[in-house]
Design a protein around this motif. Structure first.
Motif, PDB file in Angstrom:
ATOM      1  N   GLU A   1     -94.435   7.206  32.283  1.00 42.16           N
ATOM      2  CA  GLU A   1     -93.998   5.621  32.282  1.00 42.16           C
ATOM      3  C   GLU A   1     -93.800   5.055  30.857  1.00 42.16           C
ATOM      4  O   GLU A   1     -93.018   4.255  30.910  1.00 42.16           O
ATOM      5  CB  GLU A   1     -94.935   5.134  33.033  1.00 42.16           C
ATOM      6  CG  GLU A   1     -94.592   3.521  33.434  1.00 42.16           C
ATOM      7  CD  GLU A   1     -95.197   2.477  32.413  1.00 42.16           C
ATOM      8  OE1 GLU A   1     -94.347   1.416  32.218  1.00 42.16           O
ATOM      9  OE2 GLU A   1     -96.025   2.865  31.590  1.00 42.16           O
ATOM     10  N   ARG A   2     -94.661   5.444  29.973  1.00 46.12           N
ATOM     11  CA  ARG A   2     -94.494   4.893  28.585  1.00 46.12           C
ATOM     12  C   ARG A   2     -93.382   5.430  27.991  1.00 46.12           C
ATOM     13  O   ARG A   2     -92.787   4.635  27.039  1.00 46.12           O
ATOM     14  CB  ARG A   2     -95.757   5.162  27.856  1.00 46.12           C
ATOM     15  CG  ARG A   2     -97.164   4.717  28.364  1.00 46.12           C
ATOM     16  CD  ARG A   2     -98.369   4.859  27.248  1.00 46.12           C
ATOM     17  NE  ARG A   2     -98.747   6.140  27.144  1.00 46.12           N
ATOM     18  CZ  ARG A   2     -99.559   6.544  28.081  1.00 46.12           C
ATOM     19  NH1 ARG A   2    -100.123   5.975  28.997  1.00 46.12           N
ATOM     20  NH2 ARG A   2     -99.970   7.769  28.094  1.00 46.12           N
ATOM     21  N   GLY A   3     -93.096   6.638  28.341  1.00 42.56           N
ATOM     22  CA  GLY A   3     -91.933   7.135  27.687  1.00 42.56           C
ATOM     23  C   GLY A   3     -90.405   6.624  28.217  1.00 42.56           C
ATOM     24  O   GLY A   3     -89.747   6.050  27.350  1.00 42.56           O
ATOM     25  N   PHE A   4     -90.455   6.335  29.448  1.00 43.00           N
ATOM     26  CA  PHE A   4     -89.257   5.695  29.928  1.00 43.00           C
ATOM     27  C   PHE A   4     -89.388   4.126  29.644  1.00 43.00           C
ATOM     28  O   PHE A   4     -88.342   3.658  29.708  1.00 43.00           O
ATOM     29  CB  PHE A   4     -89.268   5.981  31.556  1.00 43.00           C
ATOM     30  CG  PHE A   4     -88.566   7.232  31.983  1.00 43.00           C
ATOM     31  CD1 PHE A   4     -87.380   7.527  31.888  1.00 43.00           C
ATOM     32  CD2 PHE A   4     -89.492   7.930  32.576  1.00 43.00           C
ATOM     33  CE1 PHE A   4     -86.846   8.721  32.416  1.00 43.00           C
ATOM     34  CE2 PHE A   4     -89.178   9.291  33.180  1.00 43.00           C
ATOM     35  CZ  PHE A   4     -87.826   9.828  33.049  1.00 43.00           C
ATOM     36  N   ALA A   5     -90.176   3.575  29.363  1.00 42.44           N
ATOM     37  CA  ALA A   5     -90.385   2.250  29.186  1.00 42.44           C
ATOM     38  C   ALA A   5     -89.580   1.879  27.683  1.00 42.44           C
ATOM     39  O   ALA A   5     -88.930   0.802  27.447  1.00 42.44           O
ATOM     40  CB  ALA A   5     -91.974   1.764  28.851  1.00 42.44           C
ATOM     41  N   ILE A   6     -89.514   2.989  26.868  1.00 39.06           N
ATOM     42  CA  ILE A   6     -89.121   2.726  25.547  1.00 39.06           C
ATOM     43  C   ILE A   6     -87.681   3.637  25.207  1.00 39.06           C
ATOM     44  O   ILE A   6     -87.273   3.506  24.199  1.00 39.06           O
ATOM     45  CB  ILE A   6     -90.015   2.948  24.409  1.00 39.06           C
ATOM     46  CG1 ILE A   6     -90.680   4.499  24.285  1.00 39.06           C
ATOM     47  CG2 ILE A   6     -91.307   1.864  24.351  1.00 39.06           C
ATOM     48  CD1 ILE A   6     -91.533   4.794  23.134  1.00 39.06           C
ATOM     49  N   LEU A   7     -87.354   4.142  26.185  1.00 36.33           N
ATOM     50  CA  LEU A   7     -86.324   5.308  26.073  1.00 36.33           C
ATOM     51  C   LEU A   7     -84.974   4.396  25.584  1.00 36.33           C
ATOM     52  O   LEU A   7     -84.162   5.002  24.758  1.00 36.33           O
ATOM     53  CB  LEU A   7     -85.680   5.864  27.396  1.00 36.33           C
ATOM     54  CG  LEU A   7     -85.051   6.805  27.443  1.00 36.33           C
ATOM     55  CD1 LEU A   7     -85.140   7.995  26.415  1.00 36.33           C
ATOM     56  CD2 LEU A   7     -84.500   7.452  28.907  1.00 36.33           C
ATOM     57  N   GLY A   8     -84.634   3.471  26.066  1.00 35.39           N
ATOM     58  CA  GLY A   8     -83.427   2.613  25.791  1.00 35.39           C
ATOM     59  C   GLY A   8     -83.176   2.226  24.454  1.00 35.39           C
ATOM     60  O   GLY A   8     -82.234   2.331  23.694  1.00 35.39           O
ATOM     61  N   LYS A   9     -84.514   1.787  23.972  1.00 34.57           N
ATOM     62  CA  LYS A   9     -84.412   0.955  22.747  1.00 34.57           C
ATOM     63  C   LYS A   9     -85.118   2.015  21.408  1.00 34.57           C
ATOM     64  O   LYS A   9     -84.648   2.010  20.306  1.00 34.57           O
ATOM     65  CB  LYS A   9     -85.282  -0.175  22.726  1.00 34.57           C
ATOM     66  CG  LYS A   9     -84.473  -1.417  23.631  1.00 34.57           C
ATOM     67  CD  LYS A   9     -85.373  -2.622  23.533  1.00 34.57           C
ATOM     68  CE  LYS A   9     -84.596  -3.567  24.272  1.00 34.57           C
ATOM     69  NZ  LYS A   9     -85.417  -5.100  24.346  1.00 34.57           N
ATOM     70  N   HIS A  10     -85.983   2.756  21.830  1.00 35.62           N
ATOM     71  CA  HIS A  10     -86.539   3.870  21.071  1.00 35.62           C
ATOM     72  C   HIS A  10     -86.790   4.999  21.469  1.00 35.62           C
ATOM     73  O   HIS A  10     -87.728   5.472  21.534  1.00 35.62           O
ATOM     74  CB  HIS A  10     -88.115   3.054  20.517  1.00 35.62           C
ATOM     75  CG  HIS A  10     -87.965   1.687  19.998  1.00 35.62           C
ATOM     76  ND1 HIS A  10     -87.360   1.563  18.746  1.00 35.62           N
ATOM     77  CD2 HIS A  10     -88.303   0.695  20.581  1.00 35.62           C
ATOM     78  CE1 HIS A  10     -87.518   0.052  18.569  1.00 35.62           C
ATOM     79  NE2 HIS A  10     -88.140  -0.429  19.957  1.00 35.62           N
ATOM     80  N   PRO A  11     -85.591   5.921  21.795  1.00 31.77           N
ATOM     81  CA  PRO A  11     -85.649   7.117  22.158  1.00 31.77           C
ATOM     82  C   PRO A  11     -86.622   8.198  21.313  1.00 31.77           C
ATOM     83  O   PRO A  11     -87.111   8.962  21.944  1.00 31.77           O
ATOM     84  CB  PRO A  11     -84.257   7.499  22.406  1.00 31.77           C
ATOM     85  CG  PRO A  11     -83.420   6.756  21.371  1.00 31.77           C
ATOM     86  CD  PRO A  11     -84.239   5.420  21.496  1.00 31.77           C
ATOM     87  N   GLY A  12     -86.461   7.900  20.198  1.00 31.10           N
ATOM     88  CA  GLY A  12     -87.151   8.913  19.267  1.00 31.10           C
ATOM     89  C   GLY A  12     -88.842   8.715  19.545  1.00 31.10           C
ATOM     90  O   GLY A  12     -89.714   9.972  19.528  1.00 31.10           O
TER      91      GLY A  12
END
Length: 213
Positions: free
Chosen positions: A134-145
């Motif tokens: 969930e934390r990963g998908f939360a920032i995927l769009g803006k901070h994929p790295g």
């Protein structure tokens, strides 16, 4: 151009080039809903509260609704910011986590099983893994790295569950109550399968990250 002609032109453009859904948001919303399902399974197994079991059944309906909505958006989108196959894989693997959580609860009801310390430990670790996703998908769009560390954490959680599963099976078959052995094994197996889908979702998340890089 008057207002009516502008409206017609807008409708034609929308028909030819429909607005692309925010798939980063949709995948995050679906993952949050999976978190709700896993949270309720943890609550049920730790507290053995019947209300948590009822909520788990209700959550499955919401999870199904989100899955169907996301698939509809995927099928009707002219273009996507993420590879279509990766979006589909993410939707499907997250839905499978919900399915295995529900199967775990159903088996406990049908076989009249109570959670033991092995199954409780496994489901609590499953909660750790899905929250990492969930934390990963939360920032995927803006901070994929930055999302990569969360994909790694989710995979690591799956490996811990597999170790717990092997220990649980080894302990289980030390006794002579064979009927209970096979019942408990089904419970452990569903949780292990849910962990496998956490790992699969983490792999999809990392595939997306690589392609966005």
């Amino acid at each position: 151009m008057n207002a009516s002609k502008q409206s017609l032109a807008s409708r034609l453009l929308q028909h030819i080039f429909p607005k692309t859904a925010d798939f980063y948001l949709l995948l995050h919303q679906q993952c949050r809903q999976v978190c709700v399902t896993v949270d309720n399974l943890v609550h049920f197994m730790v507290s053995e509260c019947p209300d948590a079991g009822k909520m788990l059944k209700e959550d499955e309906h919401e999870a199904d609704r989100l899955r169907m909505h996301n698939l509809h958006e995927l099928n009707s989108s002219f273009s996507t910011p993420i590879d279509r196959e990766d979006i589909y894989r993410a939707i499907a693997s997250m839905d499978s986590i919900v399915t295995y959580c529900k199967s775990t609860y159903n088996e406990m009801e049908a076989l009249q099983l109570n959670p033991d310390h092995h199954s409780k430990a496994m489901v609590i670790e499953l909660q750790v893994g899905i929250k990492a996703l969930e934390r990963g998908f939360a920032i995927l769009g803006k901070h994929p790295g930055d999302a990569e560390q969360h994909a790694f954490a989710a995979r690591h959680s799956e490996r811990r569950i597999e170790k717990m599963y092997r220990k649980a099976i080894a302990d289980l078959f030390q006794g002579q109550d064979y009927l209970n052995m096979f019942k408990q094994r089904e419970l452990y197996r569903h949780l292990s399968n849910a962990a496998d889908k956490v790992h699969a979702t983490a792999n999809v998340l990392e595939d997306i990250i690589v392609k966005l890089g």
